[in-house]
Design a protein around this motif. Sequence first.
Motif, PDB file in Angstrom:
ATOM      1  N   HIS A   1     166.345  29.463  35.132  1.00 16.67           N
ATOM      2  CA  HIS A   1     165.414  30.052  36.086  1.00 16.67           C
ATOM      3  C   HIS A   1     165.312  29.228  37.373  1.00 16.67           C
ATOM      4  CE1 HIS A   1     163.846  31.054  32.003  1.00 16.67           C
ATOM      5  NE2 HIS A   1     163.714  32.255  32.542  1.00 16.67           N
ATOM      6  N   VAL A   2     164.823  29.893  38.417  1.00 17.75           N
ATOM      7  CA  VAL A   2     164.271  29.186  39.563  1.00 17.75           C
ATOM      8  C   VAL A   2     162.849  28.804  39.169  1.00 17.75           C
ATOM      9  CG1 VAL A   2     163.623  29.345  41.999  1.00 17.75           C
ATOM     10  CG2 VAL A   2     165.705  30.478  41.173  1.00 17.75           C
ATOM     11  N   HIS A   3     162.498  27.554  39.356  1.00 17.92           N
ATOM     12  CA  HIS A   3     161.284  27.002  38.761  1.00 17.92           C
ATOM     13  C   HIS A   3     160.303  26.576  39.854  1.00 17.92           C
ATOM     14  CE1 HIS A   3     159.096  25.637  35.394  1.00 17.92           C
ATOM     15  NE2 HIS A   3     159.577  24.419  35.255  1.00 17.92           N
ATOM     16  N   PHE A   4     159.090  27.112  39.809  1.00 14.28           N
ATOM     17  CA  PHE A   4     158.002  26.706  40.691  1.00 14.28           C
ATOM     18  C   PHE A   4     156.885  26.128  39.827  1.00 14.28           C
ATOM     19  CE2 PHE A   4     160.127  30.096  42.946  1.00 14.28           C
ATOM     20  CZ  PHE A   4     160.048  29.770  44.287  1.00 14.28           C
ATOM     21  N   LEU A   5     156.279  25.023  40.269  1.00 15.08           N
ATOM     22  CA  LEU A   5     155.162  24.420  39.556  1.00 15.08           C
ATOM     23  C   LEU A   5     154.048  24.133  40.551  1.00 15.08           C
ATOM     24  CD1 LEU A   5     157.490  21.999  37.674  1.00 15.08           C
ATOM     25  CD2 LEU A   5     156.088  23.678  36.477  1.00 15.08           C
ATOM     26  N   VAL A   6     152.868  24.637  40.264  1.00 16.38           N
ATOM     27  CA  VAL A   6     151.725  24.387  41.143  1.00 16.38           C
ATOM     28  C   VAL A   6     150.534  23.990  40.284  1.00 16.38           C
ATOM     29  CG1 VAL A   6     152.486  25.913  42.997  1.00 16.38           C
ATOM     30  CG2 VAL A   6     151.094  26.839  41.140  1.00 16.38           C
ATOM     31  N   LYS A   7     149.664  23.172  40.854  1.00 22.53           N
ATOM     32  CA  LYS A   7     148.470  22.734  40.138  1.00 22.53           C
ATOM     33  C   LYS A   7     147.378  23.781  40.297  1.00 22.53           C
ATOM     34  CE  LYS A   7     145.266  19.709  41.349  1.00 22.53           C
ATOM     35  NZ  LYS A   7     144.555  18.474  41.748  1.00 22.53           N
ATOM     36  N   ALA A   8     146.813  24.217  39.171  1.00 23.76           N
ATOM     37  CA  ALA A   8     145.710  25.161  39.214  1.00 23.76           C
ATOM     38  C   ALA A   8     144.364  24.454  39.105  1.00 23.76           C
ATOM     39  CB  ALA A   8     145.846  26.188  38.086  1.00 23.76           C
ATOM     40  N   GLU A   9     144.351  23.304  38.395  1.00 28.04           N
ATOM     41  CA  GLU A   9     143.082  22.609  38.175  1.00 28.04           C
ATOM     42  C   GLU A   9     143.377  21.250  37.554  1.00 28.04           C
ATOM     43  OE1 GLU A   9     139.827  25.084  36.549  1.00 28.04           O
ATOM     44  OE2 GLU A   9     139.672  23.530  34.991  1.00 28.04           O
TER      45      GLU A   9
ATOM     46  N   THR B   1     160.780  11.070  41.727  1.00 26.08           N
ATOM     47  CA  THR B   1     159.397  11.449  41.489  1.00 26.08           C
ATOM     48  C   THR B   1     158.932  12.464  42.530  1.00 26.08           C
ATOM     49  OG1 THR B   1     158.872   9.294  40.523  1.00 26.08           O
ATOM     50  CG2 THR B   1     157.029  10.606  41.345  1.00 26.08           C
ATOM     51  N   VAL B   2     158.346  13.570  42.062  1.00 24.38           N
ATOM     52  CA  VAL B   2     157.832  14.617  42.944  1.00 24.38           C
ATOM     53  C   VAL B   2     156.372  14.868  42.569  1.00 24.38           C
ATOM     54  CG1 VAL B   2     158.192  16.938  43.842  1.00 24.38           C
ATOM     55  CG2 VAL B   2     160.146  15.651  42.956  1.00 24.38           C
ATOM     56  N   GLU B   3     155.481  14.682  43.520  1.00 20.04           N
ATOM     57  CA  GLU B   3     154.051  14.830  43.254  1.00 20.04           C
ATOM     58  C   GLU B   3     153.644  16.294  43.075  1.00 20.04           C
ATOM     59  OE1 GLU B   3     151.452  11.655  45.482  1.00 20.04           O
ATOM     60  OE2 GLU B   3     152.937  12.503  46.867  1.00 20.04           O
ATOM     61  N   LEU B   4     152.617  16.482  42.251  1.00 17.16           N
ATOM     62  CA  LEU B   4     151.996  17.790  42.084  1.00 17.16           C
ATOM     63  C   LEU B   4     150.506  17.612  42.380  1.00 17.16           C
ATOM     64  CD1 LEU B   4     152.716  20.723  41.118  1.00 17.16           C
ATOM     65  CD2 LEU B   4     151.756  20.062  38.914  1.00 17.16           C
ATOM     66  N   THR B   5     150.060  18.168  43.496  1.00 16.84           N
ATOM     67  CA  THR B   5     148.684  18.013  43.945  1.00 16.84           C
ATOM     68  C   THR B   5     148.138  19.371  44.387  1.00 16.84           C
ATOM     69  OG1 THR B   5     149.165  17.619  46.290  1.00 16.84           O
ATOM     70  CG2 THR B   5     149.339  15.724  44.810  1.00 16.84           C
ATOM     71  N   ASP B   6     146.926  19.363  44.935  1.00 24.93           N
ATOM     72  CA  ASP B   6     146.353  20.610  45.444  1.00 24.93           C
ATOM     73  C   ASP B   6     147.192  21.201  46.570  1.00 24.93           C
ATOM     74  OD1 ASP B   6     144.135  20.648  43.739  1.00 24.93           O
ATOM     75  OD2 ASP B   6     143.004  19.319  45.056  1.00 24.93           O
TER      76      ASP B   6
ATOM     77  N   ASP C   1     145.708  15.211  39.782  1.00 28.02           N
ATOM     78  CA  ASP C   1     147.035  15.180  40.382  1.00 28.02           C
ATOM     79  C   ASP C   1     148.007  14.543  39.396  1.00 28.02           C
ATOM     80  OD1 ASP C   1     145.872  16.217  42.640  1.00 28.02           O
ATOM     81  OD2 ASP C   1     145.968  14.363  43.803  1.00 28.02           O
ATOM     82  N   THR C   2     149.258  14.962  39.450  1.00 29.54           N
ATOM     83  CA  THR C   2     150.238  14.438  38.511  1.00 29.54           C
ATOM     84  C   THR C   2     151.612  14.467  39.169  1.00 29.54           C
ATOM     85  OG1 THR C   2     151.040  14.649  36.220  1.00 29.54           O
ATOM     86  CG2 THR C   2     150.598  16.700  37.414  1.00 29.54           C
ATOM     87  N   PHE C   3     152.683  14.337  38.384  1.00 32.42           N
ATOM     88  CA  PHE C   3     154.007  14.376  38.996  1.00 32.42           C
ATOM     89  C   PHE C   3     155.076  14.738  37.975  1.00 32.42           C
ATOM     90  CE2 PHE C   3     153.418  10.013  37.594  1.00 32.42           C
ATOM     91  CZ  PHE C   3     154.645   9.652  37.060  1.00 32.42           C
ATOM     92  N   PHE C   4     156.207  15.188  38.518  1.00 34.69           N
ATOM     93  CA  PHE C   4     157.411  15.463  37.743  1.00 34.69           C
ATOM     94  C   PHE C   4     158.513  14.534  38.226  1.00 34.69           C
ATOM     95  CE2 PHE C   4     154.981  19.152  36.855  1.00 34.69           C
ATOM     96  CZ  PHE C   4     155.492  19.740  35.710  1.00 34.69           C
ATOM     97  N   GLU C   5     159.522  14.380  37.400  1.00 39.55           N
ATOM     98  CA  GLU C   5     160.755  13.734  37.826  1.00 39.55           C
ATOM     99  C   GLU C   5     161.859  14.782  37.848  1.00 39.55           C
ATOM    100  OE1 GLU C   5     161.840  10.258  35.681  1.00 39.55           O
ATOM    101  OE2 GLU C   5     160.118   9.092  36.399  1.00 39.55           O
ATOM    102  N   VAL C   6     162.490  14.939  39.003  1.00 41.62           N
ATOM    103  CA  VAL C   6     163.581  15.902  39.170  1.00 41.62           C
ATOM    104  C   VAL C   6     164.823  15.117  39.556  1.00 41.62           C
ATOM    105  CG1 VAL C   6     164.347  17.995  40.317  1.00 41.62           C
ATOM    106  CG2 VAL C   6     161.907  17.603  39.982  1.00 41.62           C
ATOM    107  N   ARG C   7     165.825  15.148  38.684  1.00 43.21           N
ATOM    108  CA  ARG C   7     167.036  14.338  38.885  1.00 43.21           C
ATOM    109  C   ARG C   7     166.685  12.877  39.148  1.00 43.21           C
ATOM    110  NH1 ARG C   7     171.523  17.362  38.897  1.00 43.21           N
ATOM    111  NH2 ARG C   7     171.387  19.573  39.431  1.00 43.21           N
ATOM    112  N   GLY C   8     165.672  12.381  38.447  1.00 39.38           N
ATOM    113  CA  GLY C   8     165.296  10.987  38.544  1.00 39.38           C
ATOM    114  C   GLY C   8     164.412  10.634  39.720  1.00 39.38           C
TER     115      GLY C   8
END
Length: 291
Positions: A43-51, A63-68, A54-61
């Motif tokens: 899939h094409v993957h989208f991730l957004v924070k609903a509530e 770090t990518v933040e996930l915030t408001d 704040d956190t983060f993912f690692e994509v190909r090593g």
Amino acid sequence: MATRDTVEKRQELSNALRVIRGEFGRVCLLDMNRPLVRHAHHHVHFLVKAEGADTFFEVRGVTVELTDTLGVVMNAWEPHSYVHDPKKPPTIILAFYIEPAWLASYCLDWQYMPDTQIFSGNRVLLDWTARCYVQDLAQLMVLHPVQTAEHVACLSQLMMHLVHTLTDQQTLRRSLRELARGSSLLPPVRRALSLISQEPAIYSDIGALTRKVGVSRAHLYRMFEDSIGIPPKLYANAVRIERAISIVSQPDAKMMSISDDLGFSAPAHFSRFFHDHAGSYPTTWRSAVAE
């Protein structure tokens, strides 16, 4: 006496709150309190924070933040993992697993190919409009889980907004050389993909796969990385989790049968695999699916 699964559910809070499915793929509202293993999707993957935190993912090593105001986007087959900070409270994540061909309907000058890289980066700035769509969809999923027509309308608006925000239209027009090269896979890779798709219970074992294909493990790994961008084990796991999600979502399917059919030695191993890849135990996932 509490079963092992019951104890695990008490200790690890991650679970699926709601799941909707359709031609678009699926959208999951996930209450996350533990990491997910490195994995990938077609899939094409989208991730957004609903509530939540704040956190983060690692994509190909990386770090990518996930915030408001920052979301995470991934092209098909980009390996990634979720890294939860145990010192922080849970994060509710709206996770979009979008079928590339469905998304292509919103990019009229993009000729979909399976290896098309839509996005050049993995971060997206969420403006006020995007955040409103996110909150609207999350609330619809929680309060009206079976109103799929409203879900799809809200999802479509959000996808159009994000795609138009993210994509440089020049990156969607591929040259003839790219188009000619895009569909070419070496015969051993084509054979391996077919075997995994047909018999994931057997050929998730890479030793069995290499023997059947007739190449060394190192050679197969190199060909997979060169042509798909991920190792064969991640591909096999992706096939198994998609097959598992499809079957688990059926109310009458038996967990023991699913575990056996997908090659797990015990239901507890299947349950752990499902949780590590989908963010929820299978029984909780089933209860979250809106039909």
